[in-house]
Every structure is written in C-alpha cells, then in structure tokens.
Motif scaffolding. Sequence first.
Motif, short mmCIF file in Angstrom:
data_model
loop_
_atom_site.label_atom_id
_atom_site.label_comp_id
_atom_site.label_asym_id
_atom_site.label_seq_id
_atom_site.Cartn_x
_atom_site.Cartn_y
_atom_site.Cartn_z
N ARG A 305 38.32 39.22 41.89
CA ARG A 305 39.66 38.90 42.40
C ARG A 305 39.98 37.42 42.21
NH1 ARG A 305 43.56 40.79 45.90
NH2 ARG A 305 42.42 42.68 46.49
N GLU A 306 38.99 36.55 42.44
CA GLU A 306 39.20 35.12 42.26
C GLU A 306 39.56 34.78 40.82
OE1 GLU A 306 35.65 33.20 43.56
OE2 GLU A 306 35.99 33.62 45.69
N SER A 307 38.95 35.49 39.86
CA SER A 307 39.19 35.20 38.44
C SER A 307 40.44 35.87 37.89
CB SER A 307 37.98 35.65 37.61
OG SER A 307 36.87 34.82 37.84
N TYR A 308 40.71 37.12 38.31
CA TYR A 308 41.76 37.91 37.67
C TYR A 308 42.92 38.31 38.58
CZ TYR A 308 38.07 38.23 34.17
OH TYR A 308 37.10 37.93 33.26
N GLY A 309 42.83 37.95 39.88
CA GLY A 309 43.93 38.24 40.78
C GLY A 309 44.08 39.70 41.16
N MET A 310 43.03 40.50 40.96
CA MET A 310 43.04 41.92 41.32
C MET A 310 41.60 42.38 41.54
SD MET A 310 43.81 43.75 37.63
CE MET A 310 45.08 42.58 37.13
N THR A 311 41.43 43.51 42.20
CA THR A 311 40.10 44.06 42.41
C THR A 311 39.65 44.82 41.15
OG1 THR A 311 40.88 46.19 43.25
CG2 THR A 311 40.64 44.38 44.85
N PRO A 312 38.36 45.10 41.01
CA PRO A 312 37.90 45.92 39.88
C PRO A 312 38.58 47.28 39.83
CG PRO A 312 36.03 44.80 40.88
CD PRO A 312 37.21 44.54 41.78
N GLY A 313 38.79 47.89 41.01
CA GLY A 313 39.46 49.19 41.05
C GLY A 313 40.89 49.10 40.54
N GLU A 314 41.59 48.05 40.93
CA GLU A 314 42.97 47.86 40.46
C GLU A 314 43.01 47.62 38.95
OE1 GLU A 314 44.84 45.91 44.56
OE2 GLU A 314 43.97 44.63 42.99
N ALA A 315 42.03 46.89 38.43
CA ALA A 315 41.96 46.65 36.99
C ALA A 315 41.74 47.96 36.24
CB ALA A 315 40.83 45.67 36.67
N ARG A 316 40.88 48.81 36.77
CA ARG A 316 40.62 50.11 36.13
C ARG A 316 41.89 50.97 36.16
NH1 ARG A 316 35.27 53.22 37.52
NH2 ARG A 316 34.68 52.48 35.44
N ASN A 317 42.56 51.02 37.28
CA ASN A 317 43.78 51.83 37.39
C ASN A 317 44.87 51.32 36.45
OD1 ASN A 317 42.65 53.49 39.33
ND2 ASN A 317 43.43 52.27 41.06
N GLN A 318 44.97 50.01 36.33
CA GLN A 318 45.96 49.41 35.42
C GLN A 318 45.69 49.83 33.98
OE1 GLN A 318 46.11 44.97 34.32
NE2 GLN A 318 47.62 45.12 35.97
N ALA A 319 44.41 49.83 33.59
CA ALA A 319 44.04 50.22 32.22
C ALA A 319 44.33 51.71 31.99
CB ALA A 319 42.57 49.92 31.97
N LEU A 320 44.07 52.55 33.00
CA LEU A 320 44.33 53.98 32.87
C LEU A 320 45.83 54.25 32.71
CD1 LEU A 320 41.87 55.47 35.51
CD2 LEU A 320 41.82 55.88 33.03
N GLU A 321 46.64 53.56 33.50
CA GLU A 321 48.09 53.74 33.40
C GLU A 321 48.61 53.29 32.04
OE1 GLU A 321 49.83 51.66 36.66
OE2 GLU A 321 48.87 52.93 38.18
N ALA A 322 48.07 52.20 31.53
CA ALA A 322 48.50 51.70 30.22
C ALA A 322 48.13 52.68 29.12
CB ALA A 322 47.85 50.34 29.95
N SER A 323 46.97 53.36 29.24
CA SER A 323 46.54 54.30 28.21
C SER A 323 47.39 55.57 28.19
CB SER A 323 45.07 54.68 28.42
OG SER A 323 44.91 55.47 29.59
N ARG A 324 48.03 55.88 29.33
CA ARG A 324 48.86 57.09 29.41
C ARG A 324 50.29 56.86 28.96
NH1 ARG A 324 46.52 57.97 35.38
NH2 ARG A 324 44.58 59.07 34.86
N SER A 325 50.69 55.58 28.91
CA SER A 325 52.09 55.27 28.57
C SER A 325 52.32 55.27 27.07
CB SER A 325 52.48 53.92 29.15
OG SER A 325 51.66 52.90 28.64
#
Length: 325
Positions: A305-325
């Motif tokens: 979170r300190e490095s990327y401004g999100m949790t690992p779970g949020e990063a995974r969900n973001q990648a999944l949503e991008a792959s479906r779009s």
Amino acid sequence: MALLDNSDDRLIPVIRFSTDGMRQSDAHEAWLQRDWPSANILFDTTPLVPFRTTSEAFQLGSLLIMHAKMGSQRWARDEKRIRRDDIDHVTFSVRVSGGARGEANGRSFHAATGSIVAVDLARPNSHDSDSSRTIQIAVPRAITEARLGRVEHLNGAIASSFGAGLVRSHILQLCSRIGAIPGNQQDRLADTVLDLLAVAYADSGVIAPRERGDAALQYKARQQIESRLGSPSLTVAALCKQMGFSRSTLYRLFHDEGGVQTFIRQRRLEAVRSELSDPAIRAPITEIAERWGFCDAAYLGRLFRESYGMTPGEARNQALEASRS
C-alpha cells in the motif's frame, strides 16, 4: 525490444528492408509498418526530403544493431510514447556519414559525420538527421550501466573522435561480414562492441574511472540479488559475504536506490505486483508473500500500500477487471 534466436552455430540472421522499387508516396508508410525492427514503435518521424531507405538489422547477444542509409528526417520521442512502449534501452548512433542535431532530455547535441551520440530511450528526445548512413546500437540499460556507467551522464553525450573512430571501423567491418558469422559467436562479438564503446566514452571524459568500476560491481550484486530474490537467506550480511564487500561498499553501490535493503524490498514488491497483474496466477496472497521473501501477508500488504496506494487484493481485482474489459 524483441530478440531474435541466434544462440546456436547457425549463421546470425539478418533482416533486410529497402524502399527500392516502391512508389515515392508509399515508401515512408511501408517503412513505418514493416515488421521488427520498426522505428514506428519508438519515434514519430517526419521526412524532410523525399523518403528512401535501405537497412539491415541483426542481434548480438542482448545488443540490437541496425545499419541504414536514409533520407533526412525529423525524429521525436515523447513521454506518451515512452509510457506506451516501456522500452528501457540506450542507443548509440554511429554517424558514418551525415550529421544530426537535437536534444536528449534537455541536453542539446550536435553529432557530426564520424561521431557517436548516446540517447536514453526512456527519456524524451528529438533530433533532425541529415540524409545519412548510420549504425544504431541498442543496449539494455542494465548492461549500459554495468559496462559504461550511469546513463544520465551518457544521455546526449558525444564520444571522443579517437574512440568513435575505433568503434566505427570495427562495426563497419562487422556489418560487412555479418551474413557469414555463426550465431554462437554473438556474445563474444557483443563484448567487443561494448568494450570499444567504453573506451570511446572514457576517452571523452564522460565516465569517471570509479563510476565505471562501481557500475560493474553493482551489476554483479544485482545479478546475485535477482537470482535469490525470493530466498529468506538473502540478507545484507549474506550478500556482503558472498560478494566479498564491506557493508559500506554495498551501501555506496546502492546509495541512489536508498540502500541495498530498500532495493531488495522494492524488487520483491515489483515481483509480487507482476504476479498479481497476471489473471492466470490465482495463488493466495499469503503464498505469494512467502514466495517473494515477505514474512506474512499483513507485512506485505502494508509495504504494498505504501508503494502502490492499494492493497494486494485491490491490485489483483483491478487486473481482473482490466482483463475482462
């Protein structure tokens, strides 16, 4: 940048292109749309005279080399293009004939016939090139810094005339014989090219002797770190013992990265982020944390979170949503 497979004893493959026989109106677009190595990936280009070119390209180890004759053009690489292609190489332009004038990340340069100019492709740059014959040598950043020193000192720098002459005569002879050289000689040939570039820029005073030595030591330390990145035994003490360095030497080598421990932690976070960005990898975050040397998922989550401004779970969900779009 894509790499060719020339690792065995077959001849080094050479890719050739020519606008000979094309209609003038089609020549530039055909050059832009050709297969690798296409400058259209790297630059916006505008011909300043009726466009014609012939070129040949080949690979030596990690180096990509293009020998070309080309009409006068304007070349530009901006932040948008840099973000899009994420290419992290330095090009050394050997000006066999025809000069170039431009700017590399705010540093003006004038490369005359016979000279060599270095340009960092991860930074904005632009130049106008005369009708010319050039040999472009593209070198990955890590190798550039290991063999020649820090890229920020090289960007837009002109090699000494003596050193440029050594590189030019060697690379011209190499280009004239490339179609008859076995692929298993590519690494040796690449080492020779890099050694001559190092001589050319050392002779110009761009690179200090200590900087070249530190760059080589840091490159070796980085190799050790990458090979053991997920191991719990990768500690500063273990690295010092394996490399034969003192703690103060190791800290100096990684001073610009905030110290070696900070560098290791950041590389581990990057590895985690890469796995989380791949929808095909569904391993639990706890397992990923352990694989990359973090003591537990909570500790990983705080640093992530300190490095990327999100949790690992949020990063995974973001990648999944991008792959479906």
